[in-house]
Design a protein around this motif. Sequence first.
Motif, PDB file in Angstrom:
ATOM      1  N   ARG A   1      24.828  25.722  81.236  1.00  0.00           N
ATOM      2  CA  ARG A   1      24.337  24.402  81.291  1.00  0.00           C
ATOM      3  C   ARG A   1      23.883  24.012  80.018  1.00  0.00           C
ATOM      4  O   ARG A   1      23.578  24.697  79.145  1.00  0.00           O
ATOM      5  CB  ARG A   1      23.364  24.537  82.457  1.00  0.00           C
ATOM      6  N   GLY A   2      23.382  22.509  80.306  1.00  0.00           N
ATOM      7  CA  GLY A   2      22.654  22.107  78.926  1.00  0.00           C
ATOM      8  C   GLY A   2      21.426  22.735  78.652  1.00  0.00           C
ATOM      9  O   GLY A   2      20.962  22.758  77.384  1.00  0.00           O
ATOM     10  N   ARG A   3      20.672  23.359  79.610  1.00  0.00           N
ATOM     11  CA  ARG A   3      19.425  23.836  79.075  1.00  0.00           C
ATOM     12  C   ARG A   3      19.774  25.056  78.261  1.00  0.00           C
ATOM     13  O   ARG A   3      18.855  25.365  77.351  1.00  0.00           O
ATOM     14  CB  ARG A   3      18.599  24.595  80.456  1.00  0.00           C
TER      15      ARG A   3
ATOM     16  N   SER B   1      20.302  23.798  74.646  1.00  0.00           N
ATOM     17  CA  SER B   1      18.915  23.395  74.008  1.00  0.00           C
ATOM     18  C   SER B   1      18.078  24.535  73.590  1.00  0.00           C
ATOM     19  O   SER B   1      17.528  24.719  72.444  1.00  0.00           O
ATOM     20  CB  SER B   1      18.358  22.456  74.794  1.00  0.00           C
TER      21      SER B   1
ATOM     22  N   ASN C   1      15.568  17.524  73.031  1.00  0.00           N
ATOM     23  CA  ASN C   1      15.964  18.418  73.941  1.00  0.00           C
ATOM     24  C   ASN C   1      16.938  17.741  75.117  1.00  0.00           C
ATOM     25  O   ASN C   1      17.927  18.136  75.576  1.00  0.00           O
ATOM     26  CB  ASN C   1      14.755  19.075  74.779  1.00  0.00           C
ATOM     27  N   LYS C   2      16.459  16.555  75.477  1.00  0.00           N
ATOM     28  CA  LYS C   2      17.363  15.842  76.311  1.00  0.00           C
ATOM     29  C   LYS C   2      18.588  15.398  75.574  1.00  0.00           C
ATOM     30  O   LYS C   2      19.683  15.556  76.423  1.00  0.00           O
ATOM     31  CB  LYS C   2      16.619  14.416  76.923  1.00  0.00           C
TER      32      LYS C   2
ATOM     33  N   ARG D   1      20.970  18.250  75.802  1.00  0.00           N
ATOM     34  CA  ARG D   1      21.450  18.541  77.173  1.00  0.00           C
ATOM     35  C   ARG D   1      22.445  17.498  77.567  1.00  0.00           C
ATOM     36  O   ARG D   1      23.755  17.785  78.207  1.00  0.00           O
ATOM     37  CB  ARG D   1      20.255  18.605  78.146  1.00  0.00           C
TER      38      ARG D   1
ATOM     39  N   TRP E   1      25.744  18.411  75.862  1.00  0.00           N
ATOM     40  CA  TRP E   1      26.531  19.370  76.413  1.00  0.00           C
ATOM     41  C   TRP E   1      27.271  18.822  77.343  1.00  0.00           C
ATOM     42  O   TRP E   1      28.522  19.129  77.577  1.00  0.00           O
ATOM     43  CB  TRP E   1      25.152  20.587  76.804  1.00  0.00           C
TER      44      TRP E   1
ATOM     45  N   ILE F   1      20.511  13.485  83.920  1.00  0.00           N
ATOM     46  CA  ILE F   1      19.694  14.397  83.074  1.00  0.00           C
ATOM     47  C   ILE F   1      18.234  14.252  83.193  1.00  0.00           C
ATOM     48  O   ILE F   1      17.405  14.985  83.162  1.00  0.00           O
ATOM     49  CB  ILE F   1      20.172  14.297  81.612  1.00  0.00           C
TER      50      ILE F   1
END
Length: 346
Positions: A241-243, A246, A319-320, A323, A326, A342
């Motif tokens: 996942r995007g988290r 990051s 960070n966003k 995410r 990704w 998001i």
Amino acid sequence: MTNNTVIGIDLAKASFAVIELGRGGDVKRRKTFRRDGLKRFLAKHEPATVALEACGSAHYWGRWLEEHGHKPALLPPQHVKGYLRGQKNDYNDAQAIAEACLHGAINPVKVKSIEQQDDQAFHAIRRSLKVESTRLVNQMRGLLAEYGLTVPKSVSAFRRRVPELLEDAENGLSTRFRMLLNRQWRRLQASLEEQAWYDEQVQQQAKEDGTCRRLTGVPGVGPVVASAIKSWMGDGQQFRRGRDASAALGLVPKQYSTGGKQSLYGITKRGDAYLRSLVVHGARAVVRTAKNKQDALSQWALAVEARRGHNRAVVAVANKIIRMAWVIVARQEHYRSVEKRILAGA
């Protein structure tokens, strides 16, 4: 596991220590090979899991192992260190790598493709050219100050000022120093011309590459940042996942928890420092211009800035950005289709 064998290799330029472990952790082989000998050994060996540290030349070996039927496992060196027992030597290093792989708790690094390595080499050379030109300008500014002549900090100001200094016969510069200054001036010109070629290549990639085109739709992501993200992330399938992406780039808080008490500090700064700096600079531009915009990301950034301060807002936006990047890379979506989702998970 491919079979009951795990082979740990301590990579080097010429001499490679190899430890082969069974599923129970027993040492089945302990030997040192030269480069050609290692290739002959692995080419003849039945398919196995081959563990390496994700360091210099590891991705080349990972591709070579895949071509010869093995399963490469590239492990982050900082996580392998905890498995090292006794003194540090090649065999102990190789055994630690094999045992870390056998344990199975460390997520391996995905093997980079030739295209990814080409992109990373491109950015490394481009970055070194910029560092060289900045260093050259700073050096000459310092030397000129010794002669009582000041030059503004920027490269563009230096380019405008030097021809004036070379033509001014009354500024006190000696003939010898003028010759040195002229040679450094020509060297700077050559470096800037080379940089211009790299910048043209980045712009061309942003137009022709579908992934880069989609990434440049994200606020704060221009052609350079898009190209760097693509070369670092690949197809994005190594992250769930995007988290996770990051976190891998070090854009999440550092945590220290004990006795049920949780403490959060500044970001971890793990991963690629160059890409992280590019993304943070892009996020800084988003926050700086957010007050003049009405889109969801800008309004969210303003709310975070009001609540947590400017610097935390910049890191939160960075960070966003990763995410969202990704989702765009891994799922081949476009910015507008992922922005709302998001931000809703903020």
